[in-house]
Design a protein around this motif. Structure first.
Motif, PDB file in Angstrom:
ATOM      1  N   VAL A   1       0.927  -1.227  -0.013  1.00 42.83           N
ATOM      2  CA  VAL A   1      -0.107   0.052   0.031  1.00 42.83           C
ATOM      3  C   VAL A   1       0.936   1.204   0.020  1.00 42.83           C
ATOM      4  CG1 VAL A   1      -1.798   1.273   1.411  1.00 42.83           C
ATOM      5  CG2 VAL A   1      -1.851  -1.132   1.295  1.00 42.83           C
ATOM      6  N   ALA A   2       0.950   2.090  -1.202  1.00 41.39           N
ATOM      7  CA  ALA A   2       1.725   3.240  -1.156  1.00 41.39           C
ATOM      8  C   ALA A   2       0.763   4.455  -1.521  1.00 41.39           C
ATOM      9  CB  ALA A   2       2.611   2.957  -2.204  1.00 41.39           C
ATOM     10  N   PRO A   3       0.379   5.295  -0.090  1.00 44.02           N
ATOM     11  CA  PRO A   3      -0.580   6.204  -0.391  1.00 44.02           C
ATOM     12  C   PRO A   3      -0.559   7.266  -1.247  1.00 44.02           C
ATOM     13  CG  PRO A   3       0.432   6.061   1.907  1.00 44.02           C
ATOM     14  CD  PRO A   3       1.011   4.942   1.245  1.00 44.02           C
ATOM     15  N   ALA A   4       0.944   7.453  -1.557  1.00 46.80           N
ATOM     16  CA  ALA A   4       0.957   8.545  -2.330  1.00 46.80           C
ATOM     17  C   ALA A   4       0.388   8.729  -3.760  1.00 46.80           C
ATOM     18  CB  ALA A   4       2.670   8.896  -2.745  1.00 46.80           C
ATOM     19  N   TYR A   5      -0.165   7.309  -4.112  1.00 44.38           N
ATOM     20  CA  TYR A   5      -0.794   7.021  -5.327  1.00 44.38           C
ATOM     21  C   TYR A   5      -2.356   7.021  -5.193  1.00 44.38           C
ATOM     22  CZ  TYR A   5       4.068   5.996  -5.987  1.00 44.38           C
ATOM     23  OH  TYR A   5       5.461   6.060  -6.109  1.00 44.38           O
ATOM     24  N   ASP A   6      -2.980   7.226  -3.892  1.00 44.14           N
ATOM     25  CA  ASP A   6      -4.064   6.825  -3.419  1.00 44.14           C
ATOM     26  C   ASP A   6      -5.070   8.252  -3.852  1.00 44.14           C
ATOM     27  OD1 ASP A   6      -6.222   5.091  -2.608  1.00 44.14           O
ATOM     28  OD2 ASP A   6      -5.643   5.170  -0.707  1.00 44.14           O
ATOM     29  N   ASN A   7      -6.466   7.881  -3.969  1.00 42.16           N
ATOM     30  CA  ASN A   7      -7.435   9.043  -4.226  1.00 42.16           C
ATOM     31  C   ASN A   7      -8.545   8.787  -2.872  1.00 42.16           C
ATOM     32  OD1 ASN A   7      -8.842  11.359  -5.435  1.00 42.16           O
ATOM     33  ND2 ASN A   7     -10.184   9.709  -6.099  1.00 42.16           N
ATOM     34  N   ALA A   8      -8.846   9.920  -2.497  1.00 41.91           N
ATOM     35  CA  ALA A   8      -9.823   9.769  -1.298  1.00 41.91           C
ATOM     36  C   ALA A   8      -9.777   8.330  -0.159  1.00 41.91           C
ATOM     37  CB  ALA A   8     -11.419   9.655  -1.893  1.00 41.91           C
ATOM     38  N   GLU A   9      -8.604   8.121  -0.251  1.00 39.44           N
ATOM     39  CA  GLU A   9      -8.246   7.087   0.764  1.00 39.44           C
ATOM     40  C   GLU A   9      -8.693   5.507   0.379  1.00 39.44           C
ATOM     41  OE1 GLU A   9      -7.626   7.937   5.165  1.00 39.44           O
ATOM     42  OE2 GLU A   9      -9.477   8.837   4.795  1.00 39.44           O
ATOM     43  N   ILE A  10      -8.918   5.516  -0.968  1.00 37.78           N
ATOM     44  CA  ILE A  10      -9.619   3.991  -1.532  1.00 37.78           C
ATOM     45  C   ILE A  10      -8.892   2.779  -1.131  1.00 37.78           C
ATOM     46  CG2 ILE A  10     -10.333   2.806  -3.687  1.00 37.78           C
ATOM     47  CD1 ILE A  10     -10.963   5.583  -5.108  1.00 37.78           C
ATOM     48  N   THR A  11      -7.673   2.999  -1.280  1.00 33.88           N
ATOM     49  CA  THR A  11      -6.756   1.804  -0.966  1.00 33.88           C
ATOM     50  C   THR A  11      -6.756   1.748   0.355  1.00 33.88           C
ATOM     51  OG1 THR A  11      -5.777   2.450  -3.092  1.00 33.88           O
ATOM     52  CG2 THR A  11      -4.685   0.446  -1.716  1.00 33.88           C
ATOM     53  N   GLY A  12      -6.343   2.704   0.936  1.00 31.51           N
ATOM     54  CA  GLY A  12      -6.209   2.436   2.583  1.00 31.51           C
ATOM     55  C   GLY A  12      -7.456   1.881   3.258  1.00 31.51           C
ATOM     56  N   ILE A  13      -8.591   2.119   2.913  1.00 26.93           N
ATOM     57  CA  ILE A  13      -9.891   1.956   3.542  1.00 26.93           C
ATOM     58  C   ILE A  13     -10.113   0.370   3.053  1.00 26.93           C
ATOM     59  CG2 ILE A  13     -12.278   1.923   3.310  1.00 26.93           C
ATOM     60  CD1 ILE A  13     -11.863   5.114   3.003  1.00 26.93           C
ATOM     61  N   ALA A  14      -9.705  -0.013   1.948  1.00 20.00           N
ATOM     62  CA  ALA A  14      -9.810  -1.480   1.407  1.00 20.00           C
ATOM     63  C   ALA A  14      -8.872  -2.252   2.100  1.00 20.00           C
ATOM     64  CB  ALA A  14      -9.542  -1.691  -0.180  1.00 20.00           C
ATOM     65  N   ALA A  15      -7.661  -1.994   2.417  1.00 23.09           N
ATOM     66  CA  ALA A  15      -6.904  -2.584   2.975  1.00 23.09           C
ATOM     67  C   ALA A  15      -6.876  -2.632   4.453  1.00 23.09           C
ATOM     68  CB  ALA A  15      -5.145  -1.942   2.833  1.00 23.09           C
ATOM     69  N   ALA A  16      -7.527  -1.673   5.225  1.00 27.89           N
ATOM     70  CA  ALA A  16      -7.904  -1.894   6.553  1.00 27.89           C
ATOM     71  C   ALA A  16      -8.950  -2.861   6.420  1.00 27.89           C
ATOM     72  CB  ALA A  16      -8.310  -0.408   6.975  1.00 27.89           C
ATOM     73  N   ASP A  17      -9.965  -2.875   5.840  1.00 25.63           N
ATOM     74  CA  ASP A  17     -11.036  -3.973   5.868  1.00 25.63           C
ATOM     75  C   ASP A  17     -10.337  -5.232   5.719  1.00 25.63           C
ATOM     76  OD1 ASP A  17     -14.119  -3.342   6.398  1.00 25.63           O
ATOM     77  OD2 ASP A  17     -14.137  -5.000   4.601  1.00 25.63           O
ATOM     78  N   PHE A  18      -9.371  -5.439   4.797  1.00 26.62           N
ATOM     79  CA  PHE A  18      -8.778  -6.659   4.927  1.00 26.62           C
ATOM     80  C   PHE A  18      -8.417  -7.108   6.065  1.00 26.62           C
ATOM     81  CE2 PHE A  18      -8.529  -6.083   0.077  1.00 26.62           C
ATOM     82  CZ  PHE A  18      -9.401  -7.193  -0.264  1.00 26.62           C
ATOM     83  N   VAL A  19      -7.692  -6.130   6.811  1.00 28.81           N
ATOM     84  CA  VAL A  19      -6.981  -6.558   8.056  1.00 28.81           C
ATOM     85  C   VAL A  19      -8.290  -7.037   9.114  1.00 28.81           C
ATOM     86  CG1 VAL A  19      -5.824  -5.643  10.098  1.00 28.81           C
ATOM     87  CG2 VAL A  19      -5.067  -5.109   7.800  1.00 28.81           C
ATOM     88  N   HIS A  20      -9.323  -6.350   8.916  1.00 33.02           N
ATOM     89  CA  HIS A  20     -10.443  -6.877   9.997  1.00 33.02           C
ATOM     90  C   HIS A  20     -10.736  -8.227   9.532  1.00 33.02           C
ATOM     91  CE1 HIS A  20     -14.346  -6.886  11.552  1.00 33.02           C
ATOM     92  NE2 HIS A  20     -14.164  -6.094  12.566  1.00 33.02           N
TER      93      HIS A  20
END
Length: 395
Positions: A358-377
């Motif tokens: 997950v490299a947030p510099a290339y994200d938009n509106a935290e799309i990837t960060g939110i998806a990754a957090a949900d996978f961790v859950h």
């Protein structure tokens, strides 16, 4: 000239001001005053109720408070030698072995930020029919390993030592009540399990080295667009350059860290020579040709009862749904499809898991960060569930 209109206006103004200072509504009188006379406020000592008396405990909002995964208790576990846990979330902010776009050192931050709407008080999900925070296990966020950003050999050693340090801790719960890892570990002891937040995919090499000390060779379920089983680039095989986010499985096989029943899922890269390392391959297209139930069955049959580690590269998801990654490949699985596959893996003998790249510099509106957090859950539920959950509404 003082007209009748001016007189009426003055009367109304005085009445309005008087109403402000002497509210007739009892409920209105209890509300905080929005604007105060600053001189009056300075002269009055504080005699009212304290915060706790008036509003209760200081509970962080979803958008406030220290940044830990899902607002879990936070500890500097490498320093806190007496801190025990059953499951730890651990950041490994390493990204100096990438072959394309850097930035995954900020992945742990982005994943934790994407988890801020989650919390242990609201952990139940319909898809799992389960709340991982309500199982009596101690789950904490152990922060990040302070990884050296200049020397990869040093950084890999730091990650191995940190992971081994935490893995050697006794589990917080009584293993005789509900043993999990003690049945798999060589020493017969109950060891905690760690969910790692990468970082680029190289972090899996020191993790496998640590796990090997406890369990011996283990199987890996590897969700990724790429195989990551390649030898070093020809002509560039110095000792340090052999270790990259595309070679770590090759090195792990050389070191005898892998069982011979590992499996890839979601592969769609342009290089597909995988026979030497011994993984079976499920391609991205297989989800259309075979269907999700068959993919789940193939993975479960391949892994069997062996100790297994799950590694999820976020680029297995289509970049239209998870753009923030270092090596994007078009045509990936959807977030929903992979979440369904993970639910189907519950009950396998998981000894750990990670999410990487997950490299947030290339994200938009935290799309990837939110998806990754949900996978961790999902990982937390997966680690605690003994069998795949029934479909919602079915028993």
């Amino acid at each position: 000239m003082f007209t009748l209109k001016a007189f009426v206006f003055a009367v109304l103004l005085v009445g309005a001001l008087g109403h402000q200072h002497h509210p007739s509504d009892p409920l209105q009188a209890q509300l905080p005053v929005l604007v105060q006379d600053p001189i009056h406020a300075r002269q009055q000592p504080f005699t009212g109720p304290t915060w706790t008396e008036k509003y209760g405990p200081q509970i962080d909002s979803s958008f406030s408070g220290p940044l830990s995964f899902s607002h879990l208790p936070y500890a500097r576990c490498l320093d806190s030698v007496d801190t025990n846990f059953d499951i730890a979330v651990l950041g490994l902010p390493f990204d100096t072995a990438v072959t394309y776009r850097p930035g995954a050192r900020f992945g742990p931050y982005a994943i934790r930020s994407g988890s801020r709407r989650q919390r242990d008080a609201r952990g139940y999900t319909l898809s799992w029919a389960h709340d991982p925070f309500a199982e009596g296990q101690t789950i904490i966020d152990c922060g990040d390993v302070p990884v050296n950003p200049f020397d990869n050999a040093l950084a890999v050693d730091q990650m191995e030592v940190a992971y081994s340090t935490l893995l050697a801790r006794p589990a917080a719960r009584n293993a005789t009540v509900n043993p999990v890892t003690s049945l798999l570990a060589r020493d017969g002891l109950e060891h905690p399990r760690i969910v790692s937040l990468g970082g680029d995919h190289t972090i899996v090499l020191p993790i496998l080295r640590s796990l090997n000390k406890v369990y011996g060779p283990i199987s890996v379920i590897h969700f990724d667009a790429h195989l990551d089983t390649w030898p070093a680039y020809p002509g560039q095989a110095t000792e340090q350059s052999r270790v990259t986010h595309g070679t770590f499985f090759y090195l792990a096989q050389e070191e005898g860290l892998l069982g011979n029943n590992s499996i890839h899922g979601g592969i769609r890269c342009k290089l597909a020579n995988d026979a030497e390392v011994g993984f079976q391959v499920i391609s991205t297209d297989d989800i259309d040709d075979l269907g999700i139930p068959t993919i789940i069955k193939k993975i479960r049959q391949r892994i069997g009862d062996s100790p297994v580690y799950l590694s999820l590269d976020i680029d297995v998801i289509d970049p239209g749904l998870a753009p923030a990654t270092g090596t994007p490949e078009a045509g990936g699985w959807t977030t929903r499809e992979l979440k369904r596959i993970i639910r189907g893996l519950a009950g396998l003998n998981f000894v750990g898991a990670d999410i990487v790249e997950v490299a947030p510099a290339y994200d938009n509106a935290e799309i990837t960060g939110i998806a990754a957090a949900d996978f961790v859950h999902d990982f937390l539920s997966m680690l605690m569930t003994k069998a795949p959950p029934a479909k919602p509404g079915h028993h």
